[in-house]
Design an enzyme around this catalytic site. Structure first.
Site, PDB file in Angstrom:
ATOM      1  N   GLY A 101       0.801  -1.227   0.000  1.00 22.97           N
ATOM      2  CA  GLY A 101       0.000   0.000   0.000  1.00 22.97           C
ATOM      3  C   GLY A 101       0.823   1.259   0.000  1.00 22.97           C
TER       4      GLY A 101
ATOM      5  CG  LEU B 226      -4.646  -5.692   0.800  1.00 23.91           C
ATOM      6  CD1 LEU B 226      -5.101  -4.819   1.960  1.00 23.91           C
ATOM      7  CD2 LEU B 226      -3.558  -6.656   1.240  1.00 23.91           C
TER       8      LEU B 226
ATOM      9  CB  SER C  55      -5.514  -1.378   6.320  1.00 24.15           C
ATOM     10  OG  SER C  55      -6.695  -1.781   6.964  1.00 24.15           O
TER      11      SER C  55
ATOM     12  CE  LYS D 109      -6.201  -1.753  11.144  1.00 24.84           C
ATOM     13  NZ  LYS D 109      -5.387  -1.668   9.906  1.00 24.84           N
TER      14      LYS D 109
ATOM     15  CB  VAL E 199      -1.152   8.128  12.396  1.00 23.10           C
ATOM     16  CG1 VAL E 199       0.220   8.462  11.798  1.00 23.10           C
ATOM     17  CG2 VAL E 199      -1.159   6.693  12.922  1.00 23.10           C
TER      18      VAL E 199
ATOM     19  CB  SER F  43      -5.608  10.868  12.924  1.00 22.22           C
ATOM     20  OG  SER F  43      -5.774   9.486  13.113  1.00 22.22           O
TER      21      SER F  43
END
Length: 346
Positions: free
Chosen positions: A16, A71, A92, A166, A194, A206
């Site tokens: 990613g 993915l 992710s 997660k 983050v 975030s």
């Protein structure tokens, strides 16, 4: 000090590559002398990744290679991990707000982790470092004031869909290693919210908190408590977990200190940015306002269970075991704001 010459013969896969954490991992790997291969769903994004690295002062050249993978499918994962000593599985599935069923997030996250681990094992990779999240740690517990640590796991019967995904993905990773991992080693990093310097238009969810405060989009601060960590320190912890023998089979919380309330985030911006923070509103929003807004806004709805809940974490394990030394939450928040302003991303 890392000997970059010793790392020149080592190839590391970062999944990613266009993501916020992934780009910072690539940046630190290249600086430490490693060769890097990274996965993208769309190879047209190579120029975006290279321009973000350029923004940070690094010209990757031929030391950085790209490969197309997803993915959700098996194609190319064997090629992606070929000849790699280490794998940083940072990719992710993006959180979905308007999903019909939670499996839309859970299945891609879990299956994606297993694809990467299986391919890594088969290719003889030494260690995979998985980017999990504090979402796999802090949800569904009775209210507590003691900081959460790596022994805590989210109760998936009382977790929002993204945090549940997660948690189940990380648990699936540990189960895979225990049952069929062979000689493959696993370490996991669980970052708090983050922050840190943005290098381009791709950044963590975030960061939108800082952006929405700076633009005045937030009418005030809901009573939400959170820990924050600088993306540079998250990347540094990935590299430490990648090579330190003590990190084998361990998970590490990444936070730049104790939790703070969102109102303190607003005050940090006002104290450090002067006139550039004139639209920031540091007033406390009554809980009822958020509950009303949640009726129409899925993003707000996901915040309601967090109202008034202490979310303190400790990174003592990473600090003591790996010698990790993170920046403070204030440094991370201010770095986010200054980079958004500098790159005209407000």
């Amino acid at each position: 000090m890392m000997n970059t010459d010793l790392n020149a013969d080592k190839l590391v896969l970062v999944t990613g590559g266009a993501g916020f954490i992934a780009v910072h991992c690539i940046l630190q790997l290249l600086t430490a002398g490693y060769r890097v291969r990274t996965t993208l769903r769309d190879l047209n994004r190579e120029t975006t990744v290279r321009s973000m690295l350029h923004e940070a002062g690094v010209e990757a050249g031929e030391r950085l290679m790209f490969i197309q993978t997803d993915l959700s499918g098996d194609a190319n994962w064997d090629k992606a991990v070929k000849d790699c000593t280490y794998v940083l599985h940072v990719a992710s599935p993006t959180p979905k707000l308007n999903f019909k069923h939670e499996d839309e997030m859970i299945i891609p996250a879990r299956d994606g982790v297993l694809r990467v681990l299986r391919a890594s094992r088969d290719a003889g990779v030494l260690r995979v470092v998985l980017t999990s999240a504090i979402g796999a740690i802090v949800y569904g517990h009775p209210k507590q004031t003691a900081p959460y640590d790596e022994t805590d796991w989210t109760d998936t019967t009382h977790a929002p869909a993204y945090q549940k995904s997660k948690t189940l993905a990380e648990q699936a990773a540990w189960e895979f290693i225990a049952r069929e991992g062979g000689s493959l080693e696993l370490s996991v990093v669980n970052p708090a919210a983050v922050m840190g310097p943005v290098l381009g238009p791709d950044y963590s969810h975030s960061i939108y908190l800082v952006k929405n405060l700076l633009t005045g989009k937030m009418a005030g601060c809901p009573r939400i408590n959170a820990c924050f960590v600088d993306v540079r320190d998250v990347a540094d912890l990935h590299l430490k977990a990648m090579i330190d023998p003590k990190a084998k089979g361990e998970r590490f919380i990444a936070t730049g200190g104790e939790s703070i309330w969102l109102r303190e985030v607003a005050k940090i911006l006002k104290a450090n940015l002067g006139d550039k923070a004139k639209k920031v509103k540091a007033n406390q929003l009554p809980n009822i306002l958020l509950r009303i807004a949640a009726l129409k806004d899925p993003m707000v709805k996901s915040m309601v269970p967090l109202l008034g809940i202490p979310m303190n974490l400790t990174s003592a394990k990473a600090i003591n075991l790996l010698g990790w030394s993170p920046r403070t939450a204030e440094e991370a928040i201010v770095a986010s704001a200054k980079s958004l302003i500098r790159l005209n991303l407000l």
